[in-house]
Design a protein around this motif. Sequence first.
Motif, PDB file in Angstrom:
ATOM      1  N   MET A 170     -26.578   3.438   2.959  1.00  0.00           N
ATOM      2  CA  MET A 170     -24.850   3.927   3.856  1.00  0.00           C
ATOM      3  C   MET A 170     -23.457   3.853   2.622  1.00  0.00           C
ATOM      4  SD  MET A 170     -23.523   4.471   8.018  1.00  0.00           S
ATOM      5  CE  MET A 170     -22.083   3.688   8.221  1.00  0.00           C
ATOM      6  N   THR A 171     -23.984   4.687   1.966  1.00  0.00           N
ATOM      7  CA  THR A 171     -21.989   4.644   1.545  1.00  0.00           C
ATOM      8  C   THR A 171     -20.765   3.760   2.386  1.00  0.00           C
ATOM      9  OG1 THR A 171     -22.990   6.169  -0.644  1.00  0.00           O
ATOM     10  CG2 THR A 171     -20.481   5.647  -0.865  1.00  0.00           C
ATOM     11  N   ARG A 172     -20.122   2.734   2.196  1.00  0.00           N
ATOM     12  CA  ARG A 172     -19.202   2.897   3.017  1.00  0.00           C
ATOM     13  C   ARG A 172     -17.680   3.739   1.727  1.00  0.00           C
ATOM     14  NH1 ARG A 172     -15.743  -3.094   3.549  1.00  0.00           N
ATOM     15  NH2 ARG A 172     -13.892  -2.016   3.904  1.00  0.00           N
ATOM     16  N   ARG A 173     -16.865   4.599   3.040  1.00  0.00           N
ATOM     17  CA  ARG A 173     -15.878   5.206   2.688  1.00  0.00           C
ATOM     18  C   ARG A 173     -14.653   4.470   1.909  1.00  0.00           C
ATOM     19  NH1 ARG A 173     -12.715  10.294   4.973  1.00  0.00           N
ATOM     20  NH2 ARG A 173     -11.681  10.988   3.519  1.00  0.00           N
ATOM     21  N   GLN A 174     -13.746   4.731   0.850  1.00  0.00           N
ATOM     22  CA  GLN A 174     -12.704   3.621   0.346  1.00  0.00           C
ATOM     23  C   GLN A 174     -11.740   4.302   1.485  1.00  0.00           C
ATOM     24  OE1 GLN A 174     -12.531   4.367  -3.656  1.00  0.00           O
ATOM     25  NE2 GLN A 174     -11.148   5.709  -3.736  1.00  0.00           N
ATOM     26  N   PRO A 175     -10.559   2.913   1.606  1.00  0.00           N
ATOM     27  CA  PRO A 175      -9.392   3.966   2.632  1.00  0.00           C
ATOM     28  C   PRO A 175      -8.979   4.462   1.312  1.00  0.00           C
ATOM     29  CG  PRO A 175      -9.866   1.422   1.993  1.00  0.00           C
ATOM     30  CD  PRO A 175     -10.710   1.735   1.281  1.00  0.00           C
ATOM     31  N   GLU A 176      -8.149   5.253   2.662  1.00  0.00           N
ATOM     32  CA  GLU A 176      -7.140   6.101   1.934  1.00  0.00           C
ATOM     33  C   GLU A 176      -5.597   6.539   2.626  1.00  0.00           C
ATOM     34  OE1 GLU A 176      -9.427  11.032   2.540  1.00  0.00           O
ATOM     35  OE2 GLU A 176      -7.461  10.854   3.349  1.00  0.00           O
ATOM     36  N   TYR A 177      -4.770   6.682   1.868  1.00  0.00           N
ATOM     37  CA  TYR A 177      -3.338   6.632   2.484  1.00  0.00           C
ATOM     38  C   TYR A 177      -2.673   7.672   1.307  1.00  0.00           C
ATOM     39  CZ  TYR A 177      -4.438   1.445   2.200  1.00  0.00           C
ATOM     40  OH  TYR A 177      -4.837   0.358   2.971  1.00  0.00           O
ATOM     41  N   ARG A 178      -1.661   7.880   2.436  1.00  0.00           N
ATOM     42  CA  ARG A 178      -1.078   9.565   1.833  1.00  0.00           C
ATOM     43  C   ARG A 178       1.082   8.738   1.693  1.00  0.00           C
ATOM     44  NH1 ARG A 178      -3.962  13.317   3.000  1.00  0.00           N
ATOM     45  NH2 ARG A 178      -5.668  12.696   5.190  1.00  0.00           N
ATOM     46  N   LEU A 179       0.628   9.537   0.650  1.00  0.00           N
ATOM     47  CA  LEU A 179       2.395   9.480  -0.044  1.00  0.00           C
ATOM     48  C   LEU A 179       2.902  11.221   0.053  1.00  0.00           C
ATOM     49  CD1 LEU A 179       4.262   8.137  -1.850  1.00  0.00           C
ATOM     50  CD2 LEU A 179       3.159   8.308  -3.696  1.00  0.00           C
ATOM     51  N   GLY A 180       4.021  10.347   0.872  1.00  0.00           N
ATOM     52  CA  GLY A 180       4.546  12.305   0.672  1.00  0.00           C
ATOM     53  C   GLY A 180       5.404  11.666  -0.359  1.00  0.00           C
ATOM     54  N   GLY A 181       5.698  13.276  -1.495  1.00  0.00           N
ATOM     55  CA  GLY A 181       6.614  13.303  -2.747  1.00  0.00           C
ATOM     56  C   GLY A 181       7.884  13.487  -2.142  1.00  0.00           C
ATOM     57  N   GLY A 182       8.341  14.741  -1.341  1.00  0.00           N
ATOM     58  CA  GLY A 182       8.651  15.529  -0.728  1.00  0.00           C
ATOM     59  C   GLY A 182      10.321  15.146  -1.447  1.00  0.00           C
ATOM     60  N   THR A 183      10.627  13.950  -1.332  1.00  0.00           N
ATOM     61  CA  THR A 183      11.840  13.090  -1.158  1.00  0.00           C
ATOM     62  C   THR A 183      11.836  11.681  -2.730  1.00  0.00           C
ATOM     63  OG1 THR A 183      11.566  10.817  -0.084  1.00  0.00           O
ATOM     64  CG2 THR A 183      12.412  12.924   1.094  1.00  0.00           C
ATOM     65  N   ILE A 184      10.898  12.355  -3.239  1.00  0.00           N
ATOM     66  CA  ILE A 184      11.467  10.757  -4.165  1.00  0.00           C
ATOM     67  C   ILE A 184      11.083  12.081  -5.584  1.00  0.00           C
ATOM     68  CG2 ILE A 184       8.825  10.083  -6.155  1.00  0.00           C
ATOM     69  CD1 ILE A 184       6.947   9.788  -3.735  1.00  0.00           C
ATOM     70  N   THR A 185      12.749  11.818  -5.703  1.00  0.00           N
ATOM     71  CA  THR A 185      13.572  12.468  -7.107  1.00  0.00           C
ATOM     72  C   THR A 185      14.105  11.266  -7.843  1.00  0.00           C
ATOM     73  OG1 THR A 185      15.342  11.555  -5.564  1.00  0.00           O
ATOM     74  CG2 THR A 185      14.124  13.771  -5.579  1.00  0.00           C
ATOM     75  N   ASP A 186      13.708  10.249  -7.675  1.00  0.00           N
ATOM     76  CA  ASP A 186      13.549   8.577  -8.898  1.00  0.00           C
ATOM     77  C   ASP A 186      12.580   8.116  -8.733  1.00  0.00           C
ATOM     78  OD1 ASP A 186      14.832   7.681  -6.709  1.00  0.00           O
ATOM     79  OD2 ASP A 186      17.098   7.975  -7.952  1.00  0.00           O
ATOM     80  N   ARG A 187      13.289   7.242  -9.735  1.00  0.00           N
ATOM     81  CA  ARG A 187      11.825   5.848  -9.963  1.00  0.00           C
ATOM     82  C   ARG A 187      12.087   4.843  -8.505  1.00  0.00           C
ATOM     83  NH1 ARG A 187      11.827   4.512 -16.278  1.00  0.00           N
ATOM     84  NH2 ARG A 187      12.131   6.511 -16.724  1.00  0.00           N
ATOM     85  N   GLU A 188      13.600   4.755  -7.866  1.00  0.00           N
ATOM     86  CA  GLU A 188      13.420   4.088  -6.655  1.00  0.00           C
ATOM     87  C   GLU A 188      12.843   4.360  -5.625  1.00  0.00           C
ATOM     88  OE1 GLU A 188      17.360   1.917  -4.483  1.00  0.00           O
ATOM     89  OE2 GLU A 188      17.516   2.595  -6.069  1.00  0.00           O
ATOM     90  N   ALA A 189      13.067   5.739  -5.512  1.00  0.00           N
ATOM     91  CA  ALA A 189      12.279   6.480  -4.888  1.00  0.00           C
ATOM     92  C   ALA A 189      10.630   6.574  -4.304  1.00  0.00           C
ATOM     93  CB  ALA A 189      12.594   8.489  -4.236  1.00  0.00           C
TER      94      ALA A 189
END
Length: 102
Positions: free
Chosen positions: A1-20
């Motif tokens: 049985m293959t173990r599924r790797q963890p998944e994380y969600r990044l919301g990009g709607g507010t990413i308007t600069d590097r710091e964000a």
Amino acid sequence: MTRRQPEYRLGGGTITDREAFYTALGAALNGPGGYYGGNLDALADCLRGGFGPTPPFTLVWRDAGIARSHLTGTVFLGERALSYFDAILDTLRAGGVAVDLR
């Protein structure tokens, strides 16, 4: 049985600069106020362990087009010239993160 790797969600709607970007990534991977780098070198260090999730994992990056349009400027990785957005992707993928842009 293959173990599924963890998944994380990044919301990009507010990413308007590097710091964000780094603020949003830290929160996505380590919860509110979490840290996961503040520049490309620090991101690469975090991917090696000790600052939260260690690859392999999947990062689902929603509204990535917004971030792509704002994370511009040229970064040199070796002899390659990349936009900052593409340099982030390169760093994540080189560190073992599967990135799903949406």
